[in-house]
Design an enzyme around this catalytic site. Structure first.
Site, PDB file in Angstrom:
ATOM      1  N   ASP A  24       0.875  -1.168   0.000  1.00  0.00           N
ATOM      2  CA  ASP A  24       0.000   0.000   0.000  1.00  0.00           C
ATOM      3  C   ASP A  24       0.914   1.220   0.000  1.00  0.00           C
ATOM      4  O   ASP A  24       1.530   1.541   1.011  1.00  0.00           O
ATOM      5  CB  ASP A  24      -0.894  -0.036   1.252  1.00  0.00           C
ATOM      6  N   LYS A  77       2.845  11.364  -3.108  1.00  0.00           N
ATOM      7  CA  LYS A  77       1.787  10.731  -3.892  1.00  0.00           C
ATOM      8  C   LYS A  77       0.882  11.768  -4.558  1.00  0.00           C
ATOM      9  O   LYS A  77       0.316  11.537  -5.623  1.00  0.00           O
ATOM     10  CB  LYS A  77       0.963   9.835  -2.978  1.00  0.00           C
ATOM     11  N   GLU A 174      -7.457   0.697  -4.161  1.00  0.00           N
ATOM     12  CA  GLU A 174      -7.409   0.598  -2.701  1.00  0.00           C
ATOM     13  C   GLU A 174      -8.732   0.132  -2.089  1.00  0.00           C
ATOM     14  O   GLU A 174      -8.726  -0.797  -1.270  1.00  0.00           O
ATOM     15  CB  GLU A 174      -6.935   1.934  -2.118  1.00  0.00           C
ATOM     16  N   ASP A 196     -13.308   5.171   1.423  1.00  0.00           N
ATOM     17  CA  ASP A 196     -11.872   5.096   1.703  1.00  0.00           C
ATOM     18  C   ASP A 196     -11.275   6.499   1.748  1.00  0.00           C
ATOM     19  O   ASP A 196     -11.073   7.131   0.713  1.00  0.00           O
ATOM     20  CB  ASP A 196     -11.192   4.236   0.617  1.00  0.00           C
TER      21      ASP A 196
END
Lengths: 601, 163
Positions: A24, A77, A174, A196
């Protein structure tokens, strides 16, 4: 099952267990885990499975994980797959950036790195941790990406893995990974909505789960909405409200804000004595309320897109560290009576799912699980007037493809340019441009006579490839790609070759090994196939041609020459293409003939 | 004969009819994807990988087309070599007049009336669907094409109502 049945998963010979992990790669923290018989183990650094996605310099080397460094790169990210122009509109104030080229660079001391390169450093670090724990090198990985990542962001993630020398089994989204982790725990069936909310991204996916099949019905999100945004809202509030914080740096303010947020996960009031700060949960919720409303709007929209009725949804699953904010549950409960699942650790659940999927994909598990995901954002091409014409709509199951026919508008025209965009808006300027594809080598014909069929193929990772064929002379058309985000093929090559992950000779050795494995795989597959049905499907001529190609490849392997092996593999593949196709037909025919489906599923 | 030359109905082993057993389609779809999805070929040779992607793509395309009535009928026309391009103008003026009136009705309607209008449209669609099977049996593709265009109009009306 492999079409050319390579091996029975139970048989020993060619199925040596791979060391496959789930990763992850998060905005704030990253995790790496392995699943053995669905028991997930996290590889830890300093007792924590959460490895901060923070890169800093020490003695000219870029290292990962120490959050206390004054000069460090955080939340990289957010920059993945963005152009300099897009980055400049994000008002990023905690990074030193060079935005003079299309591809944005982060500057740390005297080093200049792209987002993909920084991410590759994090990935390498994760693999090092796994290696230290397990005394084995990571062979392959399933890496998670936000469901709403567009093509460029996915490409950048895959590139980061390549630079770090990791074989990517699959990029999975994800929320889907989280659903897998929950599904395995509870062996639940039905329809689920995953909310999420991570450090930097927000995703919603609606899935239908049945008998080991995870089918994504719809997905929506915002790749620039997460816990980071909450911290920055709070830090603005602190400066306004608490005098003592006035002279703090941005970094210090953000870390105090984060601490306050963490206190309020549990308590009704948060304090910071050093700066005389005291905030109640109620005040805190007021500040972030409109931001949470944005996530709820996206949540509603995803459910609408899935065409499910509310009563058909069994559970809402909360994942991602930011889903600990109590206001989220309150807001969901205001609108929905669906029961909420949140008993698995929201920080680690995505990595768990990725690890389980890695175990299955690598063939280490006998269990079967099928993941059917969708394209998150529509693909289109720019037409006259700056409008986007949809080629593949969002929420189409992947892999998928679509063809469009173009023609020339001038006599003798040999080139044509198409701008491929991704996004929902009609106006191309509101979409993301994936790049300009220039078709070269179009046969010179009178205007309107050429028929160029452009094929858009999206693979199971959600990545797009474009190919073109001229129909009247039936010729493959060369395509020159100019990506809009600076990741040109040259640039990618440059990054790959300058990667420090492996020395040159190691790389060559690895390349040779990989090709030998591929060769052995192909030889074994085809020999086994011939044993099973060669007599039925091949005539003598065909059989001779194939066995000749096999011996040619075997010779190449003995000679240990990479180029010779590569060449022999592609020769064998070309020779066998018709045979593989025949076998596939056979296998699909038997599936169609099988009348009683219940026996099969 | 290549696998990719099987038509969408043949892939799922169902007859090319106007209404199909969606439950059967769903089950068959999962059976096929369980076999051919690229995830099942992660460790296979590159040749098999690319074949699997092609086949899995084809199965998805087939499934999407057959799941939707309008697309399914368009596809039936296509496999019967009925070219749509030659028949792009819709000539049924009575229907077009009705459509204009219906559009107007929807625009002026109170949201409370939406359900009723929706029911009216559903009844119209059902009638057309039953006609379509006859037209297909008689290979009356011009009329079948017109039927399908009507359904497209009605679907648009329904979208208007749901906004």
């Amino acid at each position: 099952m492999a079409l050319i049945q390579i091996s029975d998963p139970d048989s020993s010979s060619s199925t040596k267990k791979q060391f496959s992990v789930g990763i992850d790669l998060g905005t704030s923290n990253s995790l790496i885990a392995e699943s053995i018989n669905k028991q997930v183990t996290f590889f830890k650094n300093d007792k924590s499975e959460l490895i901060p996605s923070v890169v800093y310099e020490s003695k000219k080397k870029l290292l990962v994980g120490d959050t206390k460094q004054s000069q460090s790169i955080k939340s990289i990210k957010r920059l993945m797959g963005l152009s300099s122009q897009e980055v400049s509109s994000l008002s990023i104030n905690n990074l030193n950036l060079d935005l003079t080229n299309d591809l944005p660079y982060v500057i740390i001391n005297d080093q200049k790195k792209s987002a993909a390169e920084i991410s590759s450093i994090i990935l390498s670090h994760l693999c090092d941790i796994a290696k230290k724990n397990k005394n084995l090198s990571v062979e392959s990985a399933v890496i998670t990406v936000p469901a709403y990542f567009n093509d460029v962001q996915r490409q950048a993630t895959k590139l980061a893995a390549e630079i770090a020398n990791i074989k990517v089994l699959r990029l999975i989204s994800e929320p889907t990974a989280a659903a897998i982790a929950y599904g395995i725990d509870d062996t639940k069936e039905g329809n689920f909505v995953v909310y999420d909310f991570g450090g930097g991204t927000f995703d919603v996916s609606v899935l239908s789960v049945k008998k080991g099949v995870y089918k994504v019905l719809s997905t929506k999100g915002d790749t620039h909405l997460g816990g980071d945004d909450i911290d920055s809202l709070i830090s603005k509030y602190l400066v306004k409200k608490f005098k003592k914080t006035e002279n703090l740096s941005v970094g210090e303010l953000l870390s105090i804000s984060k601490d306050i947020k963490h206190q309020l996960y549990e308590n009704d009031i948060a304090n910071n004595d050093m700066y005389g700060i005291s905030i109640t949960l109620e005040d805190f919720n007021k500040i972030i309320s409109s931001l949470i409303d944005r996530t709820i709007d996206i949540f509603d929209a995803a459910i609408t897109d899935s065409s499910l009725l509310r009563e058909d949804i069994q559970n809402i699953i909360l994942v991602g560290g930011s889903s600990r904010l109590r206001i989220i549950k309150d807001k969901i409960k205001e609108k929905y009576t669906i029961s909420i699942l949140d008993h698995l650790n929201p920080d680690t659940v995505v990595a768990s799912g990725a690890a389980i999927q890695a175990e299955i994909l690598s063939g280490n598990s006998k269990d079967d699980l099928l993941l059917l995901d969708v394209l998150p954002l529509s693909l289109g091409i720019e037409t006259y007037g700056g409008l986007s014409e949809k080629v593949i709509s969002r929420n189409t199951p992947i892999p998928t493809s679509s063809e469009k026919t173009f023609t020339t508008f001038k006599d003798g025209q040999t080139k044509m340019m198409i701008n491929v965009v991704q996004g929902e808006r009609e106006d191309v300027s509101a979409c993301i441009s994936l790049g300009e594809f220039t078709l070269l080598d179009i046969p010179p014909l009178v205007a309107g006579a050429a028929r160029i069929i452009v094929k858009f193929q999206v693979d199971a990772d959600g990545l797009l490839t474009v190919s073109a064929r001229e129909q009247t002379v039936n010729k493959e058309t060369l395509i020159q790609i100019k990506p809009s985000h600076g990741l040109s093929p040259d640039k990618i090559q440059e990054m790959l070759s300058s990667s420090n992950a492996l020395a040159e000779e190691d790389k060559n050795y690895r390349l040779l090994r990989e090709n030998i494995v591929e060769a052995e795989r192909a030889i074994y597959a085809i020999e086994e196939a011939i044993k099973t049905d060669g007599k039925d499907l091949l005539n003598t001529d065909e059989l001779t041609k194939i066995t000749d190609s096999i011996s040619y490849l075997k010779k190449a392997v003995i000679n240990n020459d990479v180029n010779e092996i590569k060449d022999a593999i592609s020769k064998l593949e070309n020779t066998c293409e018709f045979y593989v196709e025949r076998r596939m037909n056979n296998s699909i025919k038997s599936l169609i003939a099988g009348k009683d489906i219940n026996d099969i599923i | 004969m290549s696998l990719l030359n099987l038509n969408y109905f043949e892939i799922f082993g169902i007859e090319a009819q106007i209404t199909i057993d969606i439950e059967h389609l769903n089950k068959k779809y999962l059976t096929l994807q369980s076999e051919f999805h690229p995830d099942k070929f992660v460790n296979a040779s590159n040749l098999e990988k690319s074949m699997a992607t092609r086949i899995s793509t084809y199965i998805n395309d087939a499934y999407n087309t057959l799941s939707d009535l309008v697309e399914r009928v368009d596809y039936i026309l296509q496999i019967n070599n009925y070219s749509k391009e030659e028949h792009t103008t819709f000539k049924n003026t009575n229907f077009l007049t009705d459509q204009m009136m219906l559009s107007e009705k929807i625009e002026n309607a109170n949201p409370i009336q939406y359900k009723d209008i929706q029911n009216e449209i559903s009844i119209e669609i059902k009638t057309i669907i039953s006609e379509m099977q006859n037209n297909l049996n008689n290979r009356d593709f011009d009329i079948l094409y017109e039927n399908n265009s009507m359904i497209k109009f009605y679907k648009k009306n329904i979208r208007q109502l749901s906004v």
